[in-house]
Design a protein around this motif. Structure first.
Motif, short mmCIF file in Angstrom:
data_model
loop_
_atom_site.label_atom_id
_atom_site.label_comp_id
_atom_site.label_asym_id
_atom_site.label_seq_id
_atom_site.Cartn_x
_atom_site.Cartn_y
_atom_site.Cartn_z
N THR A 137 0.86 -1.18 0.00
CA THR A 137 0.00 0.00 0.00
C THR A 137 0.90 1.23 0.00
N PRO A 138 0.39 2.35 -0.50
CA PRO A 138 1.23 3.54 -0.53
C PRO A 138 1.61 3.99 0.88
N PRO A 139 2.77 4.60 1.01
CA PRO A 139 3.18 5.08 2.33
C PRO A 139 2.24 6.19 2.80
N GLY A 140 2.01 6.21 4.08
CA GLY A 140 1.18 7.26 4.67
C GLY A 140 2.05 8.36 5.25
N LEU A 141 1.41 9.36 5.73
CA LEU A 141 2.11 10.47 6.36
C LEU A 141 1.78 10.49 7.84
N PRO A 142 2.69 11.02 8.65
CA PRO A 142 2.46 11.00 10.10
C PRO A 142 1.27 11.87 10.51
N PRO A 143 0.68 11.57 11.66
CA PRO A 143 -0.41 12.40 12.17
C PRO A 143 0.02 13.86 12.27
N GLY A 144 -0.91 14.74 12.02
CA GLY A 144 -0.61 16.16 12.10
C GLY A 144 -0.08 16.76 10.82
N THR A 145 0.14 15.93 9.80
CA THR A 145 0.59 16.45 8.51
C THR A 145 -0.54 17.24 7.89
N PRO A 146 -0.25 18.41 7.34
CA PRO A 146 -1.30 19.24 6.74
C PRO A 146 -2.09 18.48 5.66
N TRP A 147 -3.37 18.79 5.59
CA TRP A 147 -4.26 18.16 4.62
C TRP A 147 -3.73 18.35 3.20
N SER A 148 -3.15 19.50 2.91
CA SER A 148 -2.62 19.77 1.57
C SER A 148 -1.52 18.77 1.20
N ALA A 149 -0.74 18.34 2.17
CA ALA A 149 0.31 17.35 1.91
C ALA A 149 -0.31 16.00 1.57
N HIS A 150 -1.38 15.64 2.27
CA HIS A 150 -2.07 14.38 1.96
C HIS A 150 -2.65 14.43 0.55
N THR A 151 -3.18 15.58 0.17
CA THR A 151 -3.72 15.75 -1.19
C THR A 151 -2.61 15.63 -2.22
N ALA A 152 -1.49 16.29 -1.95
CA ALA A 152 -0.34 16.22 -2.88
C ALA A 152 0.15 14.79 -3.01
N LEU A 153 0.22 14.07 -1.89
CA LEU A 153 0.67 12.68 -1.93
C LEU A 153 -0.32 11.82 -2.72
N ARG A 154 -1.59 12.01 -2.51
CA ARG A 154 -2.59 11.23 -3.23
C ARG A 154 -2.45 11.43 -4.74
N HIS A 155 -2.29 12.69 -5.17
CA HIS A 155 -2.13 12.97 -6.60
C HIS A 155 -0.83 12.39 -7.15
N ALA A 156 0.24 12.53 -6.39
CA ALA A 156 1.53 11.98 -6.84
C ALA A 156 1.45 10.46 -6.94
N HIS A 157 0.80 9.84 -5.96
CA HIS A 157 0.70 8.39 -5.99
C HIS A 157 -0.18 7.92 -7.15
N GLU A 158 -1.25 8.65 -7.44
CA GLU A 158 -2.09 8.28 -8.58
C GLU A 158 -1.28 8.32 -9.88
N ALA A 159 -0.43 9.34 -10.03
CA ALA A 159 0.42 9.43 -11.22
C ALA A 159 1.41 8.26 -11.25
N TYR A 160 1.98 7.94 -10.10
CA TYR A 160 2.93 6.83 -10.02
C TYR A 160 2.25 5.51 -10.37
N LEU A 161 1.09 5.28 -9.79
CA LEU A 161 0.34 4.04 -10.04
C LEU A 161 -0.03 3.92 -11.52
N ALA A 162 -0.43 5.02 -12.13
CA ALA A 162 -0.77 4.99 -13.55
C ALA A 162 0.46 4.67 -14.40
N ARG A 163 1.61 5.17 -14.00
CA ARG A 163 2.84 4.96 -14.79
C ARG A 163 3.41 3.56 -14.59
N PHE A 164 3.42 3.07 -13.34
CA PHE A 164 4.14 1.83 -13.05
C PHE A 164 3.25 0.66 -12.66
N GLY A 165 1.99 0.91 -12.33
CA GLY A 165 1.05 -0.17 -12.07
C GLY A 165 1.12 -0.80 -10.69
N HIS A 166 1.83 -0.19 -9.77
CA HIS A 166 1.90 -0.69 -8.39
C HIS A 166 2.15 0.46 -7.45
#
Length: 147
Positions: free
Chosen positions: A49-78
Motif C-alpha cells: 500500500t502507498p506510504p502514509g504520512l504521520p499524524p498532524g501532517t497538513p491536509w494539503s500534503a495528503h492531497t499532494a501525496l494522493r495525486h503523486a501516488h495516482e500518477a505513479y500508479l498509472a505509470r508503473f502499475g503498483h
C-alpha cells in the motif's frame, strides 16, 4: 506474508526456521528477496500500500501525496514503495513526496529495480519489528528466532 507479499519469498524464509540469530533471518530474507522472479516481485508489489504520512501532517500534503501516488500508479502499475525506517517522522513528508516525484522520471525497468530494493529494505524493517518488538526479543544475539 505480513513482511513481504510474495508467497514464494515467505515459503523460502519459513522453510529454514528456526534461525539461530536475527542476522541469519535477515540474511535469508535478503537472499530470498534477491532471488524473486518477476512474478514474485509483481505479487509482492501488488500487496503493498502507498506510504502514509504521520499524524498532524497538513491536509494539503495528503492531497499532494494522493495525486503523486495516482500518477505513479498509472505509470508503473503498483504502489510506490519507500523504506522510511531510518527517517524521523518529520522527514517522512519530504522523503515520500520527493521520492515519488523523482522516481516518476524513471524508466519502467529502472523503477522496477528501485522498487525491488526499497521492498527488500521495507521487508527487513518489518522483520526486525516483528522479532524484536512484537516477538519480545530485545537484541540481535538471541540463540534462535522462530519466525
Amino acid at each position: 506474508m505480513a513482511c513481504c507479499g510474495s508467497r514464494r519469498w515467505a515459503r523460502r524464509v519459513a522453510a529454514h526456521r528456526p534461525y539461530p540469530t536475527v542476522e541469519a533471518l535477515l540474511a535469508a530474507a535478503d537472499e530470498a528477496a534477491y532471488d524473486m522472479s518477476g512474478a514474485d516481485l509483481d505479487e509482492a508489489l501488488g500487496d503493498e500500500t502507498p506510504p502514509g504520512l504521520p499524524p498532524g501532517t497538513p491536509w494539503s500534503a495528503h492531497t499532494a501525496l494522493r495525486h503523486a501516488h495516482e500518477a505513479y500508479l498509472a505509470r508503473f502499475g503498483h504502489a510506490f514503495v519507500v523504506c522510511l525506517d531510518t527517517d524521523r517522522p518529520e522527514e517522512h513528508l519530504d522523503r515520500v513526496l520527493g521520492g515519488i516525484r523523482s522516481r516518476l522520471d524513471n524508466e519502467p525497468e529502472e523503477e522496477r529495480v528501485a522498487s525491488a530494493e526499497e521492498l527488500r529494505r521495507v521487508t527487513r524493517a518489518r522483520l526486525i519489528h516483528l522479532v524484536t518488538e512484537k516477538g519480545g526479543l530485545t537484541g540481535y544475539s538471541r540463540p534462535s528466532v522462530a519466525v
